[in-house]
Design an enzyme around this catalytic site. Structure first.
Site, PDB file in Angstrom:
ATOM      1  N   ASP A 196      56.028 100.656  25.682  1.00 53.04           N
ATOM      2  CA  ASP A 196      55.384 101.258  26.848  1.00 53.04           C
ATOM      3  C   ASP A 196      55.307 102.767  26.680  1.00 53.04           C
ATOM      4  O   ASP A 196      55.805 103.328  25.712  1.00 53.04           O
ATOM      5  CB  ASP A 196      56.086 100.844  28.144  1.00 53.04           C
ATOM      6  N   LYS A 218      48.331 100.180  27.759  1.00 52.46           N
ATOM      7  CA  LYS A 218      46.865 100.105  27.785  1.00 52.46           C
ATOM      8  C   LYS A 218      46.361  98.710  28.133  1.00 52.46           C
ATOM      9  O   LYS A 218      45.178  98.445  28.036  1.00 52.46           O
ATOM     10  CB  LYS A 218      46.313 100.527  26.422  1.00 52.46           C
TER      11      LYS A 218
END
Length: 407
Positions: A196, A218
């Site tokens: 992350d 994303k």
């Protein structure tokens, strides 16, 4: 003796008698290592350090409270002469030679029949380095080797544990140097890394070229669906027979949704292990010089997620109870809702003059601390253009760290 190199050998001392003559600081360093390999240790010395005396009191070491006598070596397999008296060490050395017992000399290695190497252990491998009686050099070489073993840069990948499964790795507050050795090693040994945006991203550039990197920051869809997608990816890749590292900032189980991932893996029958990380609500204030507790100031600290404002129907925080606390309150994910939280704390009885420290980008190059009070927090956040990520510390410990500001 200088004409000959030492012959390395690993001694199995478990259950065997070892005598340490001398009870000072040299003995204090040697005895725990001997106990660690299971040796039956006897210390012969008129006096010993408090640390050795503690081992004696715990029944781990036998103490013969007098000077050395030759019969002390009867039945011994190994002896260390560690007094500060050259003649006494010479006597120990001579008695050991007569009994064919290898003897280490703390005062004069040239007269010893054994040397103590710089030793370290990792994952079943023992590293022992002898640097020709240069202990600092030996220790430095040992540390370099151990670091390579821990980070996975020495052992080739085909020799590593390839058991498929998921490893949850807490990356700490952001600075790569603050990540655990175990976490870094797991990262370097992975087949797949699911990372992350708050994980120490610099480490991703060190991954082997064939490692699959999945950037979950994303992933599409909303927050809830994103977690479901993360769980799916972890399970899917592990069931393909791969070692999957879930790499995230802070600690997996402190507002990191880590246990949701554990449950998903268990439900799918995927082995899962956890490597904790330094948690940001403690580590970031510490690096910024703010203690979350201090004697006579704060006897407790409370960590709260501020992603929901007071009064929100889904909030699980009793803000009135929090306002009644006298210790430190540490807020995570709270920049947006900090003004409302400050109002709730003041309304609940916490003084508006209560010091507040906001640490932005903690442990990172752009780290800065914004100081305020509960009464001025909203104004300062706007004036200083504070943006996430930030850790907010509420309490008198902030004044302890910044007495001039809150004088």
């Amino acid at each position: 003796m200088d004409d000959f190199k030492p012959y390395p050998s690993g001694l199995i001392l478990a259950g065997r008698a070892v005598v340490v003559v001398g009870g000072g600081h040299v003995a204090q360093r040697r005895v725990p290592a001997l106990l660690g390999v299971g040796a039956v240790v006897t210390v012969v010395s008129p006096v010993v350090t408090p640390a050795i005396e503690g081992l004696v009191g715990a029944g781990e070491v036998t103490w013969v409270e007098r000077g050395f006598e030759e019969h002390d070596l009867d039945g011994a397999w190994y002896v260390i002469a560690a007094t500060d008296d050259h003649d006494a060490n010479e006597e120990v050395s001579r008695a050991a030679e007569e009994r064919r017992i290898f003897c280490v000399r703390a005062d004069d290695a040239t007269q010893a029949t054994a040397w103590t190497p710089a030793v370290g252990r990792h994952a079943g491998v023992t590293v022992a380095v002898l640097g020709n009686r240069e202990p600092r050099r030996s220790a430095a070489v040992r540390d370099e080797i151990l670091e390579g073993l821990r980070e996975g840069t020495i052992v080739s990948r085909h020799q590593r544990d390839r058991t498929p499964g998921v490893i949850l790795v807490g990356g700490g507050p952001g600075d790569p140097d603050l990540m655990s050795v175990a976490g870094r090693k797991a990262l370097m040994e992975a087949d797949v890394v699911v990372a992350d945006r708050l994980a120490p991203r610099e480490l991703l550039s060190e991954l082997p070229h064939d490692v699959e990197l999945i950037d979950v920051a994303k992933l599409p869809r909303g927050r809830s669906a994103q977690q479901e997608e993360i769980n799916r990816v972890l399970v899917e890749r592990a069931l393909e027979g791969k070692v999957v590292v879930r790499f995230k900032g802070g600690d997996n189980f402190v507002f990191g949704r880590g246990y949701e991932e554990v449950l998903a893996c268990r439900e799918a029958g995927v082995p899962v292990t956890v490597i904790p990380g330094l948690t940001s609500p403690v580590a970031v204030p510490a690096v910024a010089g703010i203690p979350v507790t201090h004697r006579g100031v704060a006897h407790e600290f409370t960590v709260i997620s501020g992603h929901l404002p007071p009064g929100h129907e889904e909030s699980l925080v009793n803000w009135d109870a929090v306002a009644g606390l006298t210790g430190t309150v540490v807020l995570m994910m709270a920049v947006q809702n900090a003004p409302a939280i400050a109002e709730a704390l003041v309304a609940g009885g916490r003084p508006a003059s209560t010091p507040v420290g906001v640490i932005c980008d903690g442990t990172m190059p752009g780290e800065r601390t914004v100081l305020a009070t509960l009464g001025t927090l909203a104004t300062e956040l706007e004036a200083q253009r504070v943006r996430p990520p930030a850790i907010i510390v509420v309490g008198d410990v902030v004044a302890v760290a910044h007495p001039d500001h809150f004088a």
